[in-house]
Scaffold this active site. Structure first.
Site, PDB file in Angstrom:
ATOM      1  N   ARG A 147       4.496   3.210  -9.306  1.00  0.00           N
ATOM      2  CA  ARG A 147       3.344   4.067  -9.642  1.00  0.00           C
ATOM      3  C   ARG A 147       3.777   5.523  -9.743  1.00  0.00           C
ATOM      4  O   ARG A 147       3.291   6.279 -10.581  1.00  0.00           O
ATOM      5  CB  ARG A 147       2.247   3.916  -8.577  1.00  0.00           C
ATOM      6  CG  ARG A 147       1.523   2.573  -8.661  1.00  0.00           C
ATOM      7  CD  ARG A 147       0.680   2.325  -7.423  1.00  0.00           C
ATOM      8  NE  ARG A 147      -0.258   3.388  -7.165  1.00  0.00           N
ATOM      9  CZ  ARG A 147      -0.640   3.797  -5.946  1.00  0.00           C
ATOM     10  NH1 ARG A 147      -0.156   3.209  -4.859  1.00  0.00           N
ATOM     11  NH2 ARG A 147      -1.493   4.774  -5.808  1.00  0.00           N
ATOM     12  N   LYS A 170      -0.358  -0.987   4.793  1.00  0.00           N
ATOM     13  CA  LYS A 170       0.645  -0.630   5.800  1.00  0.00           C
ATOM     14  C   LYS A 170       0.007  -0.502   7.175  1.00  0.00           C
ATOM     15  O   LYS A 170       0.563  -0.940   8.182  1.00  0.00           O
ATOM     16  CB  LYS A 170       1.327   0.687   5.405  1.00  0.00           C
ATOM     17  CG  LYS A 170       2.236   0.514   4.193  1.00  0.00           C
ATOM     18  CD  LYS A 170       2.772   1.832   3.662  1.00  0.00           C
ATOM     19  CE  LYS A 170       1.781   2.562   2.803  1.00  0.00           C
ATOM     20  NZ  LYS A 170       2.277   3.528   1.871  1.00  0.00           N
ATOM     21  N   SER A 210      -2.843   0.735  -0.816  1.00  0.00           N
ATOM     22  CA  SER A 210      -1.473   1.089  -0.437  1.00  0.00           C
ATOM     23  C   SER A 210      -1.446   1.572   1.026  1.00  0.00           C
ATOM     24  O   SER A 210      -0.652   1.093   1.848  1.00  0.00           O
ATOM     25  CB  SER A 210      -0.970   2.191  -1.386  1.00  0.00           C
ATOM     26  OG  SER A 210       0.191   2.781  -0.904  1.00  0.00           O
ATOM     27  N   ASP A 230       4.031  -3.130  -1.379  1.00  0.00           N
ATOM     28  CA  ASP A 230       3.577  -1.747  -1.549  1.00  0.00           C
ATOM     29  C   ASP A 230       4.749  -0.817  -1.803  1.00  0.00           C
ATOM     30  O   ASP A 230       4.652   0.107  -2.614  1.00  0.00           O
ATOM     31  CB  ASP A 230       2.773  -1.270  -0.332  1.00  0.00           C
ATOM     32  CG  ASP A 230       2.415   0.200  -0.505  1.00  0.00           C
ATOM     33  OD1 ASP A 230       1.669   0.490  -1.453  1.00  0.00           O
ATOM     34  OD2 ASP A 230       2.928   1.048   0.243  1.00  0.00           O
ATOM     35  N   HIS A 249      -4.206   7.862  10.666  1.00  0.00           N
ATOM     36  CA  HIS A 249      -3.445   8.134   9.444  1.00  0.00           C
ATOM     37  C   HIS A 249      -4.046   9.362   8.775  1.00  0.00           C
ATOM     38  O   HIS A 249      -5.261   9.451   8.601  1.00  0.00           O
ATOM     39  CB  HIS A 249      -3.524   6.945   8.478  1.00  0.00           C
ATOM     40  CG  HIS A 249      -2.859   7.245   7.164  1.00  0.00           C
ATOM     41  ND1 HIS A 249      -1.493   7.160   6.991  1.00  0.00           N
ATOM     42  CD2 HIS A 249      -3.362   7.675   5.990  1.00  0.00           C
ATOM     43  CE1 HIS A 249      -1.194   7.521   5.748  1.00  0.00           C
ATOM     44  NE2 HIS A 249      -2.309   7.842   5.122  1.00  0.00           N
TER      45      HIS A 249
HETATM   46  N1  URA Z   1       0.101   7.383   0.176  1.00  0.00           N
HETATM   47  C1  URA Z   1       0.384   6.060   0.129  1.00  0.00           C
HETATM   48  O1  URA Z   1       0.932   5.498   1.073  1.00  0.00           O
HETATM   49  N2  URA Z   1       0.040   5.390  -0.989  1.00  0.00           N
HETATM   50  C2  URA Z   1      -0.579   5.974  -2.048  1.00  0.00           C
HETATM   51  O2  URA Z   1      -0.873   5.296  -3.007  1.00  0.00           O
HETATM   52  C3  URA Z   1      -0.854   7.352  -1.976  1.00  0.00           C
HETATM   53  C4  URA Z   1      -0.507   8.039  -0.850  1.00  0.00           C
END
Ligand code: URA
Length: 429
Positions: free
Chosen positions: A173, A192, A188, A166, A85
Site C-alpha cells: 500500500r 496487529k 491494519s 498486514d 495504540h
Molecule cells: N498504521 C498502520 O499500522 N497501518 C496503516 O494502514 C496505517 C497506519
C-alpha cells in the site's frame, strides 16, 4: 457459489459489490502465501480505496489478517491486560510514562510497537536511545515480565509471525497510493492489536496538522471503525480523539523524549504530557476493570519504580546518561508577543531531517537528534529569546530543518492567548 479467483474478486469490488467471507479469506491467504500476485492485491487495494468495505467485510478482512500468523494469548495471566495504540503524532512519547503508570495500578501492559517512518517517531526508536535497552523479547519472557507485579509492562518489537499478511500488504500500500482508506487502515492497525492478545485496548486517534488525519470527521470515522473491529473481536475498545496541531510536550526526538518522559515520572514535565498521560491511564485502568486513580501512582513514585524495573527487564540502564547530539543551533523569536501557533508537522519534519526519524524502513536514526521547544502556544516571548534548539550529529542537516521551520510558528499580540483542549472526543461501542 462465487468463483474464488483473484480477477473476479477484484472486479466485484471494482464494480461496488460486497466480497463474501470465502472471497476475503481466500484472497488474504493467497496473498500471504504468494499465490495472489502483488499487482492483483494492489488492484484490489485500489478498488477498496474507492469503494470501501462494509463493517462485515472489514471485520472478516481483519480476521483473515490475524489468521495469517499466530495470535498471542495472555488470558492465563494473574493481571488484566490492557494496551494503548496511538495513530502517531509529533512529540508523542506518552507510551513511555503511560505503560509503567498503568502497570503500577495493577494491569499488565503488553505493547508490541513499531519503529518510526516519516515525521512521527516510533516508540521503539525512543526507547532504543536508552543504553542497553533491547526491543526484541521472546514470548515466554514477555509472559514472565507481564506476570511480575513489579514490572508488568513490556514494550517490544512485534515478531515476524504477528499478522504477516498486514506486513506484506502495508508495504504494498505504501508504494501504490493505497494507504488512505479507512477500512484498510483500521484493519491494519487492529489486526496487529488483536493478534497481540490484549483483552482491552485504548486507541488514541490524533487529529490535526501534525497527524495522519487532519479533520475531526475523518478521525471519528477511523476511530469508530477501529472500536467496532475491537468490539467484534471480543476486545473491550475505547477511542479518544486528541489534538495534534501543536507538538506534545517540549521535546521531539528520541533521547530528548525519553528525558522528558522521565521528568513526568519524577513528578514534573510539561502540563500537556502530564494531563494526557493521566487521562489515558484513567481510561486504561477502567478498561482493565480496576478501581484506582493513576494520578496517585504517578504522584507517589510507584510509576517511576515500575519504569526502572521495565527498562532493566529489557537490558537497559535507567541511570545511564542519555546520548546527546554533537551540534546544536538555536531559533530565536523575532519580536515580542505571545506564541499563538507552533505547527506540529513543521516541527516533525524538521526533527526528522535532523536525524531523529528515517525516510526508509531499516535506515538508522540518531538517538540525540531532535528539537527542544522553549515556548509553546500561549507563552509570552521577547525578541531574541530562544524558541527552539535544534540538535543533530550531522550539521549539514541544519539547513533542511530550518527550511521546514520557515513557517512553523506565529507570534501574535499579547491579547491573543490560544486555548487548546487536548481531548476532542470519545468513542465506545
Ligand atoms: N498504521 C498502520 O499500522 N497501518 C496503516 O494502514 C496505517 C497506519
Amino acid at each position: 457459489m462465487t468463483a474464488l479467483d483473484a480477477v473476479s474478486i477484484i472486479t466485484t469490488k471494482r464494480d461496488g459489490g460486497e466480497l463474501s467471507d470465502a472471497q476475503i479469506d481466500w484472497v488474504v491467504d493467497g496473498f500471504t502465501r504468494g499465490a495472489v500476485a502483488d499487482e492483483q492485491m494492489s488492484a484490489l487495494a485500489m478498488a477498496i480505496v474507492w469503494r470501501g468495505m462494509t463493517r462485515r467485510e472489514t471485520a472478516r478482512w481483519t480476521g483473515a489478517m490475524i489468521a495469517s500468523g499466530s495470535r498471542l494469548d495472555f488470558t492465563d495471566l494473574p493481571r488484566p491486560t490492557v494496551d494503548k495504540h496511538s495513530t502517531g503524532g509529533v512529540g508523542d512519547k506518552i507510551t513511555l510514562p503511560l505503560a509503567p503508570l498503568v502497570a503500577a495500578c495493577g494491569a499488565a501492559v503488553p505493547q508490541l510497537s513499531g519503529r518510526g517512518l516519516g515525521h512521527t517517531g516510533g516508540t521503539l526508536d525512543k526507547l532504543e536511545a536508552i543504553p542497553g535497552w533491547q526491543a526484541d523479547v521472546s514470548v515466554p519472557r514477555m509472559r514472565e515480565i507481564l506476570a511480575d507485579p513489579a514490572i508488568g509492562a513490556v514494550v517490544c518489537a512485534a515478531g515476524a509471525d504477528l499478522a504477516p499478511a498486514d506486513k506484506r500488504l502495508y508495504a504494498l500500500r505504501d508504494v501504490t497510493g493505497t494507504v488512505e482508506s479507512i477500512p484498510l487502515i483500521a484493519s491494519s492497525i487492529m489486526s496487529k492489536k488483536i493478534a497481540e492478545g490484549t483483552a482491552a485496548l485504548l486507541l488514541d486517534v490524533k487529529v490535526g496538522a501534525g497527524a495522519f488525519l487532519k479533520t475531526l470527521d475523518g478521525a471519528r470515522e477511523l476511530a469508530t471503525a477501529m472500536v467496532e473491529l475491537g468490539t467484534d473481536a471480543g476486545v473491550r475498545t475505547v477511542a479518544l480523539l486528541t489534538a495534534m496541531d501543536t507538538p506534545l510536550g517540549r521535546a521531539a526526538g528520541n533521547a530528548l523524549e525519553v528525558a522528558e518522559s522521565v521528568e513526568v515520572l519524577a513528578g514534573g514535565g510539561p502540563a500537556d504530557i502530564v494531563e494526557l498521560t493521566i487521562t489515558l491511564a484513567r481510561e486504561m485502568v477502567a478498561l482493565a476493570g480496576l478501581d484506582i486513580d493513576p494520578a496517585d501512582a504517578l504522584a507517589d513514585g510507584r510509576a517511576m519504580d515500575q519504569w526502572r524495573a521495565m527498562i532493566h527487564a529489557q537490558g537497559g540502564d535507567p541511570d545511564a546518561p542519555l546520548p546527546t547530539a554533537k551540534h546544536t543551533e538555536i531559533v530565536r523569536a523575532e519580536r515580542d508577543g505571545v506564541l499563538t501557533r507552533l505547527d506540529a508537522m513543521s516541527v516533525g519534519v524538521a526533527a526528522w531531517r535532523l536525524g531523529a526519524g528515517r525516510a526508509r524502513q531499516g535506515d538508522p536514526v540518531q538517538a540525540g537528534a531532535g528539537i527542544e521547544m522553549h515556548a509553546k502556544p500561549g507563552d509570552s516571548v521577547t525578541a531574541g529569546q530562544p524558541l527552539l534548539t535544534l540538535h543533530t550529529d550531522t550539521p549539514d542537516a541544519f539547513d533542511g530543518a530550518q527550511a521546514a521551520l520557515a513557517d512553523a510558528f506565529t507570534i501574535g499580540d499579547f491579547t491573543e492567548k490560544p486555548s487548546t483542549p487536548l481531548v476532542l472526543g470519545r468513542i465506545e461501542a
